[in-house]
Motif scaffolding. Structure first.
Motif, short mmCIF file in Angstrom:
data_model
loop_
_atom_site.label_atom_id
_atom_site.label_comp_id
_atom_site.label_asym_id
_atom_site.label_seq_id
_atom_site.Cartn_x
_atom_site.Cartn_y
_atom_site.Cartn_z
N UNK A 1 -0.87 -15.93 7.41
CA UNK A 1 -2.03 -16.60 7.97
C UNK A 1 -3.26 -16.32 7.10
N UNK A 2 -4.27 -17.14 7.25
CA UNK A 2 -5.43 -17.12 6.37
C UNK A 2 -6.13 -15.76 6.36
N UNK A 3 -6.22 -15.15 7.55
CA UNK A 3 -6.91 -13.86 7.63
C UNK A 3 -6.20 -12.80 6.79
N UNK A 4 -4.88 -12.83 6.78
CA UNK A 4 -4.11 -11.86 6.00
C UNK A 4 -4.26 -12.13 4.50
N UNK A 5 -4.30 -13.40 4.13
CA UNK A 5 -4.52 -13.75 2.73
C UNK A 5 -5.87 -13.21 2.26
N UNK A 6 -6.89 -13.38 3.09
CA UNK A 6 -8.22 -12.88 2.75
C UNK A 6 -8.21 -11.36 2.60
N UNK A 7 -7.51 -10.67 3.49
CA UNK A 7 -7.45 -9.20 3.42
C UNK A 7 -6.77 -8.74 2.14
N UNK A 8 -5.69 -9.41 1.77
CA UNK A 8 -4.98 -9.04 0.53
C UNK A 8 -5.86 -9.29 -0.67
N UNK B 1 -0.14 -5.31 -1.21
CA UNK B 1 0.98 -5.70 -0.35
C UNK B 1 1.57 -4.49 0.36
N UNK B 2 1.70 -3.37 -0.34
CA UNK B 2 2.27 -2.17 0.27
C UNK B 2 1.31 -1.55 1.28
N UNK B 3 0.05 -1.76 1.11
CA UNK B 3 -0.93 -1.16 2.00
C UNK B 3 -1.20 -2.00 3.24
N UNK B 4 -1.05 -3.33 3.13
CA UNK B 4 -1.52 -4.19 4.20
C UNK B 4 -0.44 -4.99 4.91
N UNK B 5 0.69 -5.22 4.25
CA UNK B 5 1.70 -6.12 4.82
C UNK B 5 2.82 -5.35 5.48
N UNK B 6 3.30 -5.87 6.60
CA UNK B 6 4.46 -5.30 7.26
C UNK B 6 5.71 -5.64 6.47
N UNK B 7 6.79 -4.90 6.69
CA UNK B 7 7.95 -4.95 5.81
C UNK B 7 8.50 -6.36 5.62
N UNK B 8 8.61 -7.14 6.71
CA UNK B 8 9.19 -8.47 6.60
C UNK B 8 8.40 -9.39 5.69
N UNK B 9 7.11 -9.57 6.00
CA UNK B 9 6.27 -10.45 5.20
C UNK B 9 6.05 -9.87 3.81
N UNK B 10 6.10 -8.54 3.72
CA UNK B 10 5.92 -7.91 2.41
C UNK B 10 7.06 -8.27 1.47
N UNK B 11 8.31 -8.25 1.97
CA UNK B 11 9.44 -8.62 1.13
C UNK B 11 9.33 -10.07 0.67
#
Length: 355
Positions: A174-181, A215-225
């Motif tokens: 989602x857009x908010x996660x893209x912005x955070x990354x 990615x390792x700091x902000x994303x959960x394992x599923x979306x991170x993979x």
């Protein structure tokens, strides 16, 4: 604000063009070379770091983009990596000469990156008489000629935004996660400018290293993979070798860990319970994916005919249309003077030397 390209095909073409262009902007370890020549201690990595912090504060007070500082230090690093020995000795033997070069580079970067410009007379005033207007302008001309007027290098965040433009259509972020990354990537890219060793890395490598760390700091394992797999599919062609990218990533993480320990701030620390060994192992796995998928990335050509919001099509056009600060000049001068006082007068008083 970080802008993603709406057209993945144009983003891929622009990314390929920037990767090709990046080869022109290689930098070397000029501090080590200078020390090995027995010229004495001269300018140190700590001196350079102090100047970078001063530039970031300058940019913040003037409401400039933080990339302006990254470009300014890229100009300094590249000039000193390729200039004649006489010029190298002049700018590296004494800190005040290195500061003069840095100020001139920042002035060039402002005129290249910003829509608001100020004159060298303001910089002379800000330096509290340490440098004259004529000295700054003379050094600026020497810098421009030494660099062959190539003053618009690709930045890490240009690469990051283009890469993200290619990744996001294939994953459910989602857009908010893209912005955070992207915000975390920008923070790490800015931190890399402070480190002399990372300054020699390609901007594309810094972008990839920062995106992996984010990615390792902000994303959960599923979306991170999903994210890392999509990212690995892009890392083909003219990107650095996966092993080089991993070295840059781990070096960047160490710089961040050191900085966060100093600042006592946990905002950018790795996820709780995730060890450095786990991160390194995962990076190796993604590198293996990258090698296995070599040749199967998105189509990239060297044709840069399409326009893009991230880079100018005319690299040699250094100075665009600008407007002067006019009534803002005095406010800026007061702000920068306050910065000098806060950082212990980074711009030091000129010493007197015998002929």
């Amino acid at each position: 604000m970080h802008l993603l390209h709406p057209d993945p095909i144009q983003a891929a073409e622009t990314l390929a063009a920037l990767l090709e262009k990046e080869a022109v902007y290689a930098r070397g370890d000029y501090l080590a070379s200078f020390t090995l020549c027995d010229h004495g201690p001269g300018v140190s990595a700590d001196d350079r770091l102090l100047l970078v912090d001063w530039m970031y504060s300058f940019a913040d007070q003037c409401e400039f983009k933080r990339e302006t500082t990254a470009v300014a230090m890229e100009l300094v690093d590249r000039f000193l990596s390729s200039c004649p020995p006489k010029a190298s000795h002049f700018y590296l033997a004494e800190i005040e000469n290195f500061q003069l070069l840095s100020i001139a580079a920042f002035h060039v970067s402002v005129k290249t990156m910003e829509r608001v410009a100020f004159g060298s007379d303001l910089l002379a005033l800000v330096s509290n008489g340490t440098y004259t207007k004529e000295e700054i302008e003379r050094t600026e001309k020497e810098l421009l000629h030494g660099l062959g007027w190539k003053v618009n290098p690709p930045t890490a965040m240009q690469f990051a935004c283009l890469i993200m433009s290619l990744v996001t259509p294939h994953i459910a972020m989602h857009d908010e996660l893209v912005v955070r990354v992207l915000d975390e990537t920008a923070y790490q890219a800015e931190s890399s400018v402070r480190d002399i060793n990372l300054s020699r890395e390609r901007s594309s490598s810094i972008a990839v290293a920062a995106m992996f760390n984010a990615a390792y700091q902000l994303l959960e394992s599923g979306i991170r993979q999903e994210f890392l797999l999509a990212l690995s599919c892009i890392l083909v062609g003219n990107f650095a070798h996966p092993k080089e990218l991993q070295v840059a990533r781990l070096r960047l993480q160490r710089v961040l860990d050191c900085r966060e320990t100093t600042n006592d701030d946990t905002a950018h620390l790795p996820n709780e319970g995730e060890s450095a060994a786990t991160q390194a192992s995962a990076a190796l796995e993604v590198s293996a994916v990258c090698r296995a998928l070599d040749g199967f990335g998105p189509p990239m050509t060297n044709d840069a005919q399409h326009g893009t919001v991230f880079t100018s099509s005319q690299d040699e056009q250094t100075y665009g249309d600008t407007r002067s600060l006019n009534d803002k000049m005095q406010d800026v001068r007061r702000s920068i003077t306050g910065i000098n006082q806060f950082y212990g007068c980074v711009l030091i008083e000129r010493r007197s030397y015998s002929e």
